[in-house]
Design a protein around this motif. Structure first.
Motif, PDB file in Angstrom:
ATOM      1  N   LEU A   5       0.829  -1.203   0.000  1.00 53.74           N
ATOM      2  CA  LEU A   5       0.000   0.000   0.000  1.00 53.74           C
ATOM      3  C   LEU A   5       0.868   1.259   0.000  1.00 53.74           C
ATOM      4  O   LEU A   5       0.589   2.210  -0.744  1.00 53.74           O
ATOM      5  N   VAL A   6       1.939   1.257   0.792  1.00 56.45           N
ATOM      6  CA  VAL A   6       2.867   2.389   0.802  1.00 56.45           C
ATOM      7  C   VAL A   6       3.507   2.564  -0.569  1.00 56.45           C
ATOM      8  O   VAL A   6       3.620   3.685  -1.091  1.00 56.45           O
ATOM      9  N   PHE A   7       3.885   1.463  -1.198  1.00 55.17           N
ATOM     10  CA  PHE A   7       4.491   1.524  -2.532  1.00 55.17           C
ATOM     11  C   PHE A   7       3.514   2.086  -3.552  1.00 55.17           C
ATOM     12  O   PHE A   7       3.878   2.940  -4.370  1.00 55.17           O
ATOM     13  N   ILE A   8       2.268   1.639  -3.516  1.00 57.19           N
ATOM     14  CA  ILE A   8       1.271   2.103  -4.482  1.00 57.19           C
ATOM     15  C   ILE A   8       0.973   3.590  -4.295  1.00 57.19           C
ATOM     16  O   ILE A   8       0.838   4.339  -5.271  1.00 57.19           O
ATOM     17  N   VAL A   9       0.895   4.035  -3.037  1.00 58.16           N
ATOM     18  CA  VAL A   9       0.651   5.460  -2.783  1.00 58.16           C
ATOM     19  C   VAL A   9       1.817   6.297  -3.317  1.00 58.16           C
ATOM     20  O   VAL A   9       1.603   7.345  -3.948  1.00 58.16           O
ATOM     21  N   CYS A  10       3.040   5.839  -3.114  1.00 61.47           N
ATOM     22  CA  CYS A  10       4.202   6.562  -3.639  1.00 61.47           C
ATOM     23  C   CYS A  10       4.193   6.605  -5.164  1.00 61.47           C
ATOM     24  O   CYS A  10       4.525   7.637  -5.759  1.00 61.47           O
ATOM     25  N   VAL A  11       3.796   5.518  -5.791  1.00 66.28           N
ATOM     26  CA  VAL A  11       3.731   5.485  -7.249  1.00 66.28           C
ATOM     27  C   VAL A  11       2.711   6.502  -7.763  1.00 66.28           C
ATOM     28  O   VAL A  11       2.972   7.244  -8.717  1.00 66.28           O
ATOM     29  N   PHE A  12       1.543   6.580  -7.126  1.00 70.70           N
ATOM     30  CA  PHE A  12       0.537   7.537  -7.563  1.00 70.70           C
ATOM     31  C   PHE A  12       0.980   8.976  -7.302  1.00 70.70           C
ATOM     32  O   PHE A  12       0.745   9.851  -8.126  1.00 70.70           O
ATOM     33  N   LEU A  13       1.603   9.218  -6.163  1.00 64.54           N
ATOM     34  CA  LEU A  13       2.077  10.579  -5.862  1.00 64.54           C
ATOM     35  C   LEU A  13       3.122  11.050  -6.875  1.00 64.54           C
ATOM     36  O   LEU A  13       3.099  12.192  -7.333  1.00 64.54           O
ATOM     37  N   LEU A  14       4.037  10.160  -7.211  1.00 63.60           N
ATOM     38  CA  LEU A  14       5.084  10.532  -8.159  1.00 63.60           C
ATOM     39  C   LEU A  14       4.594  10.488  -9.600  1.00 63.60           C
ATOM     40  O   LEU A  14       5.011  11.307 -10.425  1.00 63.60           O
TER      41      LEU A  14
END
Length: 74
Positions: free
Chosen positions: A59-68
């Motif tokens: 979930l942390v990885f997916i949120v970072c991907v969307f933010l970037l």
């Protein structure tokens, strides 16, 4: 802020790879032929904790991907 999100993404990616490799294989293998694999389907608490940790890191990885990816963080 951008550097923090990039660092968090790289760390979560490495952790995700390690956590996925730590999971036990779910395939029946040759025991699936005689339906013997269903005798050993209990899940230990350690594996439940590993599943939760893998879900949180993903979930942390997916949120970072969307933010970037959408350029929200500049």
């Amino acid at each position: 802020m951008l550097t923090l999100v990039w660092t968090l993404q790289v760390v979560s990616a490495v952790l995700l790879i390690v956590l996925i490799l730590m999971h036990s294989p779910k395939g029946d293998g040759i025991a699936g032929i005689g339906n013997a694999a269903q005798m050993f389907t209990s899940q230990k608490s350690a594996e439940k904790g590993l599943n939760k940790l893998t879900g949180i890191v993903s979930l942390v990885f997916i949120v970072c991907v969307f933010l970037l990816g959408f350029g929200i963080i500049k």
